[in-house]
Design a protein around this motif. Structure first.
Motif, PDB file in Angstrom:
ATOM      1  N   ILE A  58       0.768  -0.940   0.100  1.00 49.17           N
ATOM      2  CA  ILE A  58       0.222   0.316  -0.242  1.00 49.17           C
ATOM      3  C   ILE A  58       1.010   1.469  -0.010  1.00 49.17           C
ATOM      4  O   ILE A  58       0.708   2.224  -1.261  1.00 49.17           O
ATOM      5  N   VAL A  62       0.949   4.364  -3.004  1.00 47.53           N
ATOM      6  CA  VAL A  62       0.520   5.846  -2.903  1.00 47.53           C
ATOM      7  C   VAL A  62       1.565   6.445  -2.780  1.00 47.53           C
ATOM      8  O   VAL A  62       1.346   7.325  -3.988  1.00 47.53           O
ATOM      9  N   ARG A  63       3.149   5.748  -3.289  1.00 47.50           N
ATOM     10  CA  ARG A  63       3.880   6.432  -3.655  1.00 47.50           C
ATOM     11  C   ARG A  63       4.277   6.600  -4.975  1.00 47.50           C
ATOM     12  O   ARG A  63       5.227   7.655  -5.696  1.00 47.50           O
ATOM     13  N   ILE A  65       1.806   7.073  -7.394  1.00 47.09           N
ATOM     14  CA  ILE A  65       0.759   7.959  -7.502  1.00 47.09           C
ATOM     15  C   ILE A  65       1.230   9.195  -8.201  1.00 47.09           C
ATOM     16  O   ILE A  65       0.709   9.043  -9.677  1.00 47.09           O
ATOM     17  N   LEU A 110       2.187   7.372   5.226  1.00 51.01           N
ATOM     18  CA  LEU A 110       1.549   7.822   3.776  1.00 51.01           C
ATOM     19  C   LEU A 110       1.319   8.898   3.537  1.00 51.01           C
ATOM     20  O   LEU A 110       1.592   9.551   2.072  1.00 51.01           O
ATOM     21  N   THR A 111       1.102  10.322   4.393  1.00 52.34           N
ATOM     22  CA  THR A 111       1.240  11.489   3.988  1.00 52.34           C
ATOM     23  C   THR A 111       2.640  12.137   3.515  1.00 52.34           C
ATOM     24  O   THR A 111       2.528  12.788   2.660  1.00 52.34           O
ATOM     25  N   THR A 113       4.639  10.331   2.140  1.00 46.30           N
ATOM     26  CA  THR A 113       5.328   9.728   1.454  1.00 46.30           C
ATOM     27  C   THR A 113       4.721   9.912  -0.012  1.00 46.30           C
ATOM     28  O   THR A 113       5.919  10.251  -0.964  1.00 46.30           O
ATOM     29  N   MET A 114       4.121  10.317  -0.068  1.00 47.28           N
ATOM     30  CA  MET A 114       3.176  11.257  -0.267  1.00 47.28           C
ATOM     31  C   MET A 114       3.464  11.895  -1.484  1.00 47.28           C
ATOM     32  O   MET A 114       3.552  12.766  -2.258  1.00 47.28           O
ATOM     33  N   SER A 117       6.914  12.115  -2.616  1.00 47.56           N
ATOM     34  CA  SER A 117       7.136  11.754  -4.376  1.00 47.56           C
ATOM     35  C   SER A 117       6.746  12.424  -5.161  1.00 47.56           C
ATOM     36  O   SER A 117       7.221  12.344  -6.230  1.00 47.56           O
ATOM     37  N   VAL A 354       1.810   1.308 -10.327  1.00 49.05           N
ATOM     38  CA  VAL A 354       0.451   1.799  -9.056  1.00 49.05           C
ATOM     39  C   VAL A 354      -0.012   1.065  -8.936  1.00 49.05           C
ATOM     40  O   VAL A 354      -0.708   0.334  -7.936  1.00 49.05           O
TER      41      VAL A 354
END
Length: 410
Positions: A58, A62-63, A65, A110-111, A113-114, A117, A354
């Motif tokens: 997961i 996310v990375r 996207i 995750l945040t 990482t986004m 990225s 993705v």
């Protein structure tokens, strides 16, 4: 940022302010944040956030996207110069990396990482475009090899510091992430202030470009994105999950990769110039088939940690040969297509990237061997596609089929 400056007059500037120097400075800055993030990631998410194979899938979903949405760069460069977009993206990567260690939860990781990225993928999209616009075709393979070596050298410095200080000073993840990200962000701010905006001799098309004659390049990019996930996501994860590698041990393995790249990357540039993109890519993909099948053997036959570590290094070396894909496109493209096609290619590269991590993460929970066999099949498809590259690619001779298929130039 300084005023615009014609690329043709760049030789009149001091050497440290020339576009070639800027490419080398950015090549050194980006890996400090990104490679440090990558080196600590598997241990960070397992030890601090208690991730399993599905969670890591997961995370990498996310990375990837922002890479899938890299085509958005085309809209941005309508209003902001490519060079500025690239440097601001570099700063974003640094800031997000610096904050990563302070949010050790699934949502926080995750945040950030986004955000990191977005910085990484938009920087890479623009950087590839600037390289192909600014480098002369006859010297591009050699200079691209040196740029790769520069990035490896900068990363090596970061990794040596991690290996030497991680256990000695009992460093925390937040400290290392903050220092590495801070260096990249500060360096990006320096580039934003110190360098003029260089004007390319070929104004770039500021709309999406999809041309039939680039189809083989698109296909190779798609397969490269699919195949890369195995190395990025699961090869390192295997070293931690199966063999219990600690941060300093995994970083030392990365360091061996970098030492090999520093020595071999300039050589690879000369290899591409001497043997051509077709032979180089065929050699890469053939080697990757063997490496991925051997990864499966590590699990199925119980081969030891030294074999796994050796495969990891060889795997990384083979991926460095991918610079041949850049020079292949440079030879077949219209000069004004480079920026929009770089964005489109990044999006194509990330279509599979993705979707694959969650699926492969699920497969990993059932059978790690199946993940590596899938990767070998992907490398095999890439090998078949590489056979279609002509010995001397150029506009009008994009594939070995070009002389048999009459297609519109655009």
């Amino acid at each position: 940022m300084s005023r615009s400056f014609p690329l043709s007059d760049a030789a009149d500037l001091p050497r440290w302010r020339r576009p070639m120097t800027l490419l080398f400075v950015m090549a050194a800055l980006m890996p400090v944040a990104f490679s440090t993030w990558s080196a600590l990631l598997n241990n960070f998410v397992i030890e601090v956030a208690d991730f399993d194979g599905q969670d890591i899938g997961i995370l990498h979903f996310v990375r990837e996207i922002p890479g899938f949405l890299a085509i958005g760069v085309i809209a941005i460069i309508i209003f902001i110069r490519e060079q500025v977009v690239g440097i601001v993206s570099l700063i974003l990567l640094g800031v997000a990396t610096a904050l990563t260690g302070f949010f050790p939860s699934l949502g926080g990781i995750l945040t950030l990482t986004m955000l990191s990225s977005i910085g990484f993928h938009y920087y890479e999209t623009v950087n590839q475009s600037l390289q192909l616009q600014w480098l002369p075709k006859d010297r591009a393979p050699q200079i691209l090899g040196r740029l790769l070596a520069m990035g490896s050298a900068a990363t090596a410095v970061a990794y040596v510091l991690i290996v030497m200080t991680w256990r000695t000073y009992d460093l925390s993840y937040s400290t290392v992430y903050m220092v590495a990200g801070g260096v990249t962000a500060a360096g990006g701010l320096f580039c934003l202030i110190a360098y003029p905006v260089f004007e390319s001799p070929h104004p770039q098309v500021k709309k999406m470009v999809l041309k039939r004659r680039y189809w083989l390049y698109y296909a190779l990019q798609f397969m490269a994105g699919a195949r890369r996930q195995i190395f990025m996501v699961f090869a390192g994860f295997m070293m931690v999950e199966k063999f219990g590698y600690e941060v300093h041990q995994l970083t030392l393995l990365f360091l061996i990769n970098l030492a090999a790249n520093m020595v071999l990357a300039p050589v690879f540039g000369h290899v591409v110039a001497r043997f051509g993109e077709r032979r180089t890519l065929m050699f890469e993909y053939t080697g990757l088939i063997g490496v991925f099948l051997a990864y499966g053997g590590v699990y199925y036959f119980g081969w030891g940690v030294l074999v796994a570590a050796g495969l990891y290094v060889v795997d990384h070396i083979f991926f460095a040969l991918a610079l041949a894909l850049k020079t292949y496109f440079q030879k077949i493209s219209d000069p004004q297509d480079i920026a929009p096609t770089a964005a489109v290619a990044f999006t194509i590269n990330h279509i599979a990237a993705v979707g694959l991590p969650p699926v492969l993460g699920f497969m990993w929970m059932i059978s790690p061997v199946s993940v590596f066999v899938t990767a070998a099949v992907m490398a095999g498809v890439s090998l078949v596609l590489a056979v279609l590259i002509p010995r001397h690619p150029e506009k009008g001779n994009e594939t070995v089929l070009s002389k048999y298929i009459s297609a519109p130039a655009g």
